[in-house]
Design a protein around this motif. Structure first.
Motif, PDB file in Angstrom:
ATOM      1  N   TYR A  18       0.986  -1.157   0.100  1.00  0.00           N
ATOM      2  CA  TYR A  18      -0.058  -0.026  -0.057  1.00  0.00           C
ATOM      3  C   TYR A  18       0.774   1.167   0.081  1.00  0.00           C
ATOM      4  CZ  TYR A  18      -3.214   3.460   1.502  1.00  0.00           C
ATOM      5  OH  TYR A  18      -3.758   4.702   1.579  1.00  0.00           O
TER       6      TYR A  18
ATOM      7  N   HIS B  87       4.228   1.525  -1.006  1.00  0.00           N
ATOM      8  CA  HIS B  87       5.036   1.573  -1.891  1.00  0.00           C
ATOM      9  C   HIS B  87       4.312   1.272  -3.465  1.00  0.00           C
ATOM     10  CE1 HIS B  87       8.406   2.047   0.679  1.00  0.00           C
ATOM     11  NE2 HIS B  87       7.816   1.217   1.342  1.00  0.00           N
ATOM     12  N   HIS B  88       3.177   1.192  -3.433  1.00  0.00           N
ATOM     13  CA  HIS B  88       2.278   0.897  -4.645  1.00  0.00           C
ATOM     14  C   HIS B  88       2.873  -0.582  -5.326  1.00  0.00           C
ATOM     15  CE1 HIS B  88       0.714   4.724  -3.797  1.00  0.00           C
ATOM     16  NE2 HIS B  88       1.926   5.393  -3.817  1.00  0.00           N
TER      17      HIS B  88
ATOM     18  N   LYS C 251       1.367  -5.914  -6.298  1.00  0.00           N
ATOM     19  CA  LYS C 251       0.427  -4.844  -6.054  1.00  0.00           C
ATOM     20  C   LYS C 251      -0.577  -5.147  -5.036  1.00  0.00           C
ATOM     21  CE  LYS C 251       1.549  -2.407 -10.432  1.00  0.00           C
ATOM     22  NZ  LYS C 251       0.824  -1.736 -11.506  1.00  0.00           N
TER      23      LYS C 251
END
Length: 161
Positions: free
Chosen positions: A63, A65-66, A112
């Motif tokens: 979340y 660091h994407h 992700k």
């Protein structure tokens, strides 16, 4: 010519250094015990949603660091990628995380978090944060709350060491 004061200066400096070292060790012990107690208390406030603490930690990193490679994520968690293999499989199976090819390096994959993963992460943190807000409001002055907020950032930095 050396004076008696010159001879005692190194001993005084050594005593001061030893005292500072003892104070730092005492502070480290207090911090360790406080963090352990707080972590235990926060664990008791967890919602039952089927995600382990390691899974929540992985989702939280994704979340923030994407997208991350499995290796980067394992390094950040300070575990081997093999340790996370089952965690990644479980998160993917439940639709909490997806794996895509890395456009920069076709040999790598990027992990992700999904919308469902964000919901689980939100559910996990909401109850614990509500308890912590209530505890801080009930036990700490506004000035102490600000000190804790500053200390939280410092503790986060220490965790990254």
């Amino acid at each position: 010519m050396a004076t008696a004061q010159d001879a005692t200066a190194p001993r005084a400096a050594a005593r001061d250094a030893a005292a500072q070292d003892a104070e730092l060790r005492a502070a480290a012990q207090e911090i360790r015990l406080g963090v352990i107690r707080l972590a235990r208390r926060l664990r008791n406030e967890r919602q039952e949603h089927g995600a382990t603490l390691l899974e929540i930690s992985v989702l939280s990193r994704l979340y923030r660091h994407h997208a991350m490679t499995p290796r980067t994520l394992a390094d950040a968690e300070r575990v081997t990628p093999q340790t996370l293999t089952r965690v990644f499989a479980a998160l993917e199976e439940r639709g909490l995380m997806v794996r895509h090819g890395d456009p920069a390096d076709g040999r790598q994959s990027l992990l992700k978090i999904t919308e469902a993963g964000m919901r689980v992460l939100h559910e996990d943190s909401t109850r614990r944060e509500a308890w912590l807000v209530g505890a801080m409001e009930g036990a700490l002055t506004p000035a102490e709350q600000q000190i804790v907020r500053v200390a939280a950032g410092l503790l986060d930095r220490l965790a990254d060491e």
